[in-house]
Design a protein around this motif. Structure first.
Motif, PDB file in Angstrom:
ATOM      1  N   CYS A 188       1.083  -1.072  -0.101  1.00  0.00           N
ATOM      2  CA  CYS A 188       0.078  -0.093   0.533  1.00  0.00           C
ATOM      3  C   CYS A 188       0.757   1.566  -0.391  1.00  0.00           C
ATOM      4  O   CYS A 188       0.881   2.116  -1.051  1.00  0.00           O
ATOM      5  CB  CYS A 188      -1.367  -0.347   0.989  1.00  0.00           C
ATOM      6  SG  CYS A 188      -2.288   1.249   1.341  1.00  0.00           S
ATOM      7  N   ARG A 227       3.719  -1.307  -7.453  1.00  0.00           N
ATOM      8  CA  ARG A 227       2.850  -0.460  -6.868  1.00  0.00           C
ATOM      9  C   ARG A 227       3.341  -0.551  -5.655  1.00  0.00           C
ATOM     10  O   ARG A 227       4.329  -0.362  -4.549  1.00  0.00           O
ATOM     11  CB  ARG A 227       1.395  -0.727  -6.973  1.00  0.00           C
ATOM     12  CG  ARG A 227       1.078  -1.557  -6.062  1.00  0.00           C
ATOM     13  CD  ARG A 227      -0.550  -1.351  -4.860  1.00  0.00           C
ATOM     14  NE  ARG A 227      -0.183  -0.728  -3.774  1.00  0.00           N
ATOM     15  CZ  ARG A 227      -1.160   0.261  -3.974  1.00  0.00           C
ATOM     16  NH1 ARG A 227      -2.256   0.206  -4.659  1.00  0.00           N
ATOM     17  NH2 ARG A 227      -1.398   1.331  -2.715  1.00  0.00           N
ATOM     18  N   LYS A 245      -0.221   9.088   0.275  1.00  0.00           N
ATOM     19  CA  LYS A 245      -0.921   8.727   0.980  1.00  0.00           C
ATOM     20  C   LYS A 245      -2.250   9.740   1.191  1.00  0.00           C
ATOM     21  O   LYS A 245      -1.869  10.033   2.263  1.00  0.00           O
ATOM     22  CB  LYS A 245      -0.393   7.762   2.322  1.00  0.00           C
ATOM     23  CG  LYS A 245       0.446   7.221   1.383  1.00  0.00           C
ATOM     24  CD  LYS A 245      -0.053   5.516   0.606  1.00  0.00           C
ATOM     25  CE  LYS A 245      -1.088   5.006   1.038  1.00  0.00           C
ATOM     26  NZ  LYS A 245      -1.753   4.032  -0.055  1.00  0.00           N
ATOM     27  N   HIS A 278      -8.499  -3.498  -1.369  1.00  0.00           N
ATOM     28  CA  HIS A 278      -9.077  -2.419  -1.396  1.00  0.00           C
ATOM     29  C   HIS A 278     -10.502  -2.950  -1.471  1.00  0.00           C
ATOM     30  O   HIS A 278     -11.843  -2.779  -0.603  1.00  0.00           O
ATOM     31  CB  HIS A 278      -9.084  -0.996  -1.552  1.00  0.00           C
ATOM     32  CG  HIS A 278      -7.581  -0.246  -2.033  1.00  0.00           C
ATOM     33  ND1 HIS A 278      -6.894  -0.507  -2.943  1.00  0.00           N
ATOM     34  CD2 HIS A 278      -7.472   0.473  -0.890  1.00  0.00           C
ATOM     35  CE1 HIS A 278      -5.457  -0.143  -2.237  1.00  0.00           C
ATOM     36  NE2 HIS A 278      -5.658   0.577  -0.729  1.00  0.00           N
ATOM     37  N   GLU A 319      -1.714  -5.805  -3.324  1.00  0.00           N
ATOM     38  CA  GLU A 319      -1.289  -5.113  -2.095  1.00  0.00           C
ATOM     39  C   GLU A 319      -0.237  -6.597  -1.996  1.00  0.00           C
ATOM     40  O   GLU A 319      -1.096  -7.201  -1.018  1.00  0.00           O
ATOM     41  CB  GLU A 319      -2.118  -4.125  -1.047  1.00  0.00           C
ATOM     42  CG  GLU A 319      -2.382  -3.005  -1.677  1.00  0.00           C
ATOM     43  CD  GLU A 319      -2.556  -2.043  -0.534  1.00  0.00           C
ATOM     44  OE1 GLU A 319      -2.813  -1.198  -1.315  1.00  0.00           O
ATOM     45  OE2 GLU A 319      -3.597  -2.569   0.452  1.00  0.00           O
ATOM     46  N   ASP A 327      -3.155  -0.809   5.473  1.00  0.00           N
ATOM     47  CA  ASP A 327      -3.565  -1.598   4.980  1.00  0.00           C
ATOM     48  C   ASP A 327      -3.275  -3.205   4.912  1.00  0.00           C
ATOM     49  O   ASP A 327      -3.329  -3.911   3.949  1.00  0.00           O
ATOM     50  CB  ASP A 327      -3.836  -1.410   3.028  1.00  0.00           C
ATOM     51  CG  ASP A 327      -4.859  -0.282   2.825  1.00  0.00           C
ATOM     52  OD1 ASP A 327      -5.696  -0.156   4.104  1.00  0.00           O
ATOM     53  OD2 ASP A 327      -5.610   0.334   1.957  1.00  0.00           O
ATOM     54  N   GLN A 360      -5.349  -6.167   4.276  1.00  0.00           N
ATOM     55  CA  GLN A 360      -5.405  -6.900   3.111  1.00  0.00           C
ATOM     56  C   GLN A 360      -4.541  -7.461   1.948  1.00  0.00           C
ATOM     57  O   GLN A 360      -4.832  -7.317   0.977  1.00  0.00           O
ATOM     58  CB  GLN A 360      -6.342  -5.799   2.410  1.00  0.00           C
ATOM     59  CG  GLN A 360      -5.829  -4.786   2.135  1.00  0.00           C
ATOM     60  CD  GLN A 360      -6.896  -3.020   1.622  1.00  0.00           C
ATOM     61  OE1 GLN A 360      -7.710  -3.513   2.123  1.00  0.00           O
ATOM     62  NE2 GLN A 360      -6.617  -2.520   1.198  1.00  0.00           N
TER      63      GLN A 360
HETATM   64 MN    MN Z   1      -4.167   0.881   0.374  1.00  0.00          MN
END
Ligand code: MN
Ligand code: PEP
Length: 277
Positions: free
Chosen positions: A42, A66, A71, A212, A238, A249, A252
């Motif tokens: 993330c 990524r 943020k 997400h 992620e 995050d 996830q």
């Molecule tokens: Mn994220």
């Protein structure tokens, strides 16, 4: 076409059924027969974390790295990202692995800076309707990944893509990342239906973000496969070397072994719909 999409949207809607936008990033093509996997943490937290994540992504067969340097956080007290230092770390990871980089740009005044490091500019869900930002990236040279707002209709999302296209930047990738709903079991409701809708109405490539979209690690793999089966041109996932220590995050984020397993399990799913991954 049987969908109700405003006929005032010209560029983000197909003018003929065959019209397809293919976006080239180095040797990669987004919008063709190869499913493109964008993966990484993330947030860019530090050099060691990001370089490790990048190597995991590369070794497992991921295509694009990524990681957020700027943020958009719900509270001002949460980690806001490393800013330019994060962009430098992303560029170093690209040099080491050869993976192109996608990262979020939060503000119009940061577009030039982010563009000087990134290969794809990400517009986050919270900024989907930030019109000055859309106009600014419409003048950028780099492709834009436009996330769907968490309460946006498909027509509103295409209208925002239209801003970027109308500015002259024809390289827009749409990203479905889940919608706000009444059900709190998952973070969002991932609208997988949006994938075939976009493929039918728009020439633009569409990527699914089940991280997400679900907010729950164990749901990422099934929904990633559902997205590929539904015709997604790519996935945004992620992945963190140590999710339990993630600054954002973590719940996830896939640990390396789950990401590797998912990458191999995606292959037969892609093949079933005439693609590769
Ligand atoms: Mn994220
Ligand atoms: C992200 O990609 O980390 C992010 C903030 O996504 P979204 O804008 O979809 O919430």
């Amino acid at each position: 076409m049987s969908f109700k999409i405003s006929d005032k949207i010209k560029l983000a809607v197909k003018q003929s059924p065959e019209q397809v936008t293919r976006i080239n990033i180095g040797d990669l093509t987004i919008g063709g027969n190869h499913v493109i996997v964008m993966a990484g943490p993330c947030s860019v937290e530090n050099r060691e974390q990001l370089l490790k994540a990048a190597q995991v992504v590369k070794d497992a067969g991921g295509h694009i790295l990524r990681g957020g340097a700027f943020k958009p956080r719900t509270l001002p007290y949460s980690f806001q990202g490393l800013g330019e230092e994060g962009l430098e770390i992303l560029a170093e990871a690209r040099d080491k692995t050869g993976l192109p980089v996608v990262t979020e740009v939060l503000a119009p005044e940061d577009v030039e800076l982010v563009e000087s490091y990134a290969d794809i500019l990400q517009i986050g869900a919270r900024n989907m309707q930030n019109y000055p930002l859309l106009k600014k990236v419409g003048k950028a040279e780099k492709p834009v990944l436009l996330k769907r707002g968490m309460a946006a209709t498909i027509e509103e999302w295409l209208g925002c893509a239209e801003y970027i296209l109308a500015g002259g930047n024809m390289n827009v990738i749409l990203c479905e990342r889940g919608l706000r709903s009444f059900d709190k079991v998952t973070r969002n409701i991932l609208d997988v239906t949006a994938v075939p809708v976009i493929k039918q109405v728009s020439p633009l490539p569409v990527v699914l973000d089940p991280s997400h979209g679900t907010g729950v690690r164990s749901l990422v793999s099934p929904m990633a496969k559902a997205g590929v089966a539904a015709g997604a041109d790519g996935l945004m996932l992620e992945v963190h070397p140590y999710p339990e220590k993630a600054m954002s995050d973590g719940a996830q984020s896939l640990p390396p072994e789950m990401f590797r397993r998912l990458m191999s399990e995606l292959k037969p799913v892609a093949e079933a719909v005439g693609k590769s991954v």
